[in-house]
Enzyme design. Structure first.
Site, PDB file in Angstrom:
ATOM      1  N   TRP A 198      13.640   8.453  -1.064  1.00 10.38           N
ATOM      2  CA  TRP A 198      12.731   8.707  -2.188  1.00 10.38           C
ATOM      3  C   TRP A 198      13.047  10.044  -2.860  1.00 10.38           C
ATOM      4  CZ3 TRP A 198      11.009   4.568  -4.073  1.00 10.38           C
ATOM      5  CH2 TRP A 198      10.549   3.513  -3.274  1.00 10.38           C
ATOM      6  N   ASP A 237       5.646  14.693  -3.279  1.00 10.00           N
ATOM      7  CA  ASP A 237       5.419  13.255  -3.219  1.00 10.00           C
ATOM      8  C   ASP A 237       4.762  12.981  -1.871  1.00 10.00           C
ATOM      9  OD1 ASP A 237       5.510  10.512  -3.006  1.00 10.00           O
ATOM     10  OD2 ASP A 237       7.662  10.328  -3.417  1.00 10.00           O
ATOM     11  N   LYS A 281      -0.079   2.862  -0.100  1.00 11.85           N
ATOM     12  CA  LYS A 281       0.264   3.158   1.284  1.00 11.85           C
ATOM     13  C   LYS A 281      -1.005   3.526   2.059  1.00 11.85           C
ATOM     14  CE  LYS A 281       4.646   2.901  -0.024  1.00 11.85           C
ATOM     15  NZ  LYS A 281       5.391   3.944  -0.667  1.00 11.85           N
TER      16      LYS A 281
HETATM   17  C1  LIG Z   1       6.544   3.936  -1.660  1.00 16.58           C
HETATM   18  C2  LIG Z   1       7.006   5.274  -2.055  1.00 16.58           C
HETATM   19  C3  LIG Z   1       7.428   5.568  -3.356  1.00 16.58           C
HETATM   20  C4  LIG Z   1       7.495   4.530  -4.444  1.00 16.58           C
HETATM   21  O1  LIG Z   1       6.241   4.152  -4.825  1.00 16.58           O
HETATM   22  P1  LIG Z   1       5.964   3.122  -5.992  1.00 16.58           P
HETATM   23  O2  LIG Z   1       4.491   3.223  -6.132  1.00 16.58           O
HETATM   24  O3  LIG Z   1       6.446   1.781  -5.524  1.00 16.58           O
HETATM   25  O4  LIG Z   1       6.699   3.565  -7.200  1.00 16.58           O
HETATM   26  C5  LIG Z   1       7.807   6.857  -3.652  1.00 16.58           C
HETATM   27  N1  LIG Z   1       7.780   7.824  -2.721  1.00 16.58           N
HETATM   28  C6  LIG Z   1       7.395   7.572  -1.451  1.00 16.58           C
HETATM   29  C7  LIG Z   1       7.383   8.697  -0.448  1.00 16.58           C
HETATM   30  C8  LIG Z   1       6.996   6.303  -1.077  1.00 16.58           C
HETATM   31  O5  LIG Z   1       6.605   6.065   0.194  1.00 16.58           O
END
Ligand SMILES: *Cc1c(COP(=O)(O)O)cnc(C)c1O
Length: 358
Positions: A102, A170, A194
């Site tokens: 990511w 993030d 998540k």
């Molecule tokens: C799942 C995830 C993403 C991507 O998320 P989307 O909502 O599908 O764009 C980005 N960063 C992390 C750390 C993730 O776990």
């Protein structure tokens, strides 16, 4: 009704009581005679839903008035480009700590708008650790980290000190899983699917003084300013996802908040890692001190055993344990909504599998 233990990395498990509440209110929300899905986002009933969600979020994460909270769409992936578009105000450059898949995506999107300097990386060892030394510059608009690495199963236990440079994180796969000082960050973002609710909602917590300095050609919908000014109601927000996230916040608040869930998360992770450490079959390759509390990758010695494990676990009601295609093996995502009992059942199953397949 047979509910399984769902170890999916995302979209992922939600608290059963939240789902039951949403079901109960599905046809007639709070005497309105309609579903939240059918409601105007400018109605009185909906206004209180979105305001309550924001105030619970502020309470749970101890977010003060110097931050704006934005409920937007497009996933964390859209933030990979929205962040540089909005924060590249002076140097058009950011430092990145590259800790996994990511992070790499965030880096490549930032490069569309300016310079992305990799200040540290653990790519040399397949992202199995979090770097401790960074080559940070003062002449950047922000420093970006992925606080919990969903695929690789690592996390920052402590966060880098970036001085006056805003730290951007993030937190998609760990937001609200542990106590942290929001004041250390210029911006925190997370896809909701998540740890917070259904897909379709992305949460951005941003220091208000960072807003309004976007690049000249930034489209209206991609400016933080637009959503901050209109309290996430510039256009139709992801109404139903915000409503369910609000129920998740209430569930967390009622149980005692982030402090309480952090204790439970520590307990769940300890049960699983303690077993992995003594197992002769299953292996977690992550540097011990950097282990994620949320996503736990592990492997058996052969691909055949991995496949057998995933299949038999599924039959035992332990679902979605297949690892990410880039990493292989298995991965147990044990987010806030996963009860301790689910992790105990998983470990019992792993013990039995190990005995049977010696
Ligand atoms: C799942 C995830 C993403 C991507 O998320 P989307 O909502 O599908 O764009 C980005 N960063 C992390 C750390 C993730 O776990």
């Amino acid at each position: 009704m047979n509910r399984v233990y769902n170890f999916s990395a995302g979209p992922s498990i939600l608290p059963e009581s939240v789902l039951a509440k949403a079901a109960e209110e599905m046809l007639n929300y709070n005497g309105t005679g309609m579903s939240v899905m059918e409601m105007s986002h400018r109605s009185k009933a909906y206004t209180s839903i979105i305001e309550n969600a924001e105030s619970l979020l502020r309470k749970l994460m101890k977010i003060d008035d110097s931050y704006s909270i934005l409920f937007v769409q497009g996933g964390a992936s859209t933030q990979f480009s929205m962040i540089p578009m909005n924060l590249f105000s002076k140097y058009k450059k950011a430092d990145f700590i590259n800790t996994g898949n990511w992070s790499k995506k965030a880096i490549s999107e930032a490069k569309l708008f300016g310079a992305a300097n990799v200040a540290a990386s653990s790519e040399d060892s397949n992202f199995t650790y979090i770097p401790e030394e960074y080559n940070l510059s003062q002449e950047v608009d922000y420093v970006h980290i992925t606080s919990n690495n969903t695929l690789e199963g690592t996390r920052f236990v402590t966060f880098p000190d970036t001085g006056n440079v805003p730290l951007v994180a993030d937190m998609s796969s760990e937001i609200m899983s542990r106590e942290m000082d929001v004041n250390k960050f210029g911006l925190i973002y997370a896809g909701a699917q998540k740890n917070l609710g259904p897909a379709g909602l992305t949460i951005v917590i941003v220091k208000t003084d960072l807003i309004g300095k976007h690049l000249e050609n930034t489209p209206t919908m991609l400016r933080y300013e637009t959503h901050a000014k209109e309290k996430s109601l510039y256009n139709t927000p992801p109404c139903y996802s915000i409503y369910v996230a609000g129920l998740v916040f209430k569930w967390l608040d009622d149980m005692g908040g982030v402090k309480t869930i952090e204790k439970i998360n520590n307990e769940k992770a300890a049960i699983l890692y303690n077993f992995l450490d003594e197992s002769k079959m299953f292996l977690n390759k992550v540097n011990r001190k950097d282990r994620s509390l949320m996503n736990v990758p592990f492997t058996a010695p052969t691909d055949e055993l991995n496949e057998k494990f995933i299949k038999e676990a599924e039959q035992a009601g332990l679902c979605t344990l297949r690892g990410h295609r880039l990493i292989g093996g298995m991965r147990a995502s044990i987010y806030n909504a996963m009860p301790v009992e689910g992790v105990i059942k998983l470990v019992d199953f792993m013990k039995k599998f190990e005995l049977e397949n010696k």
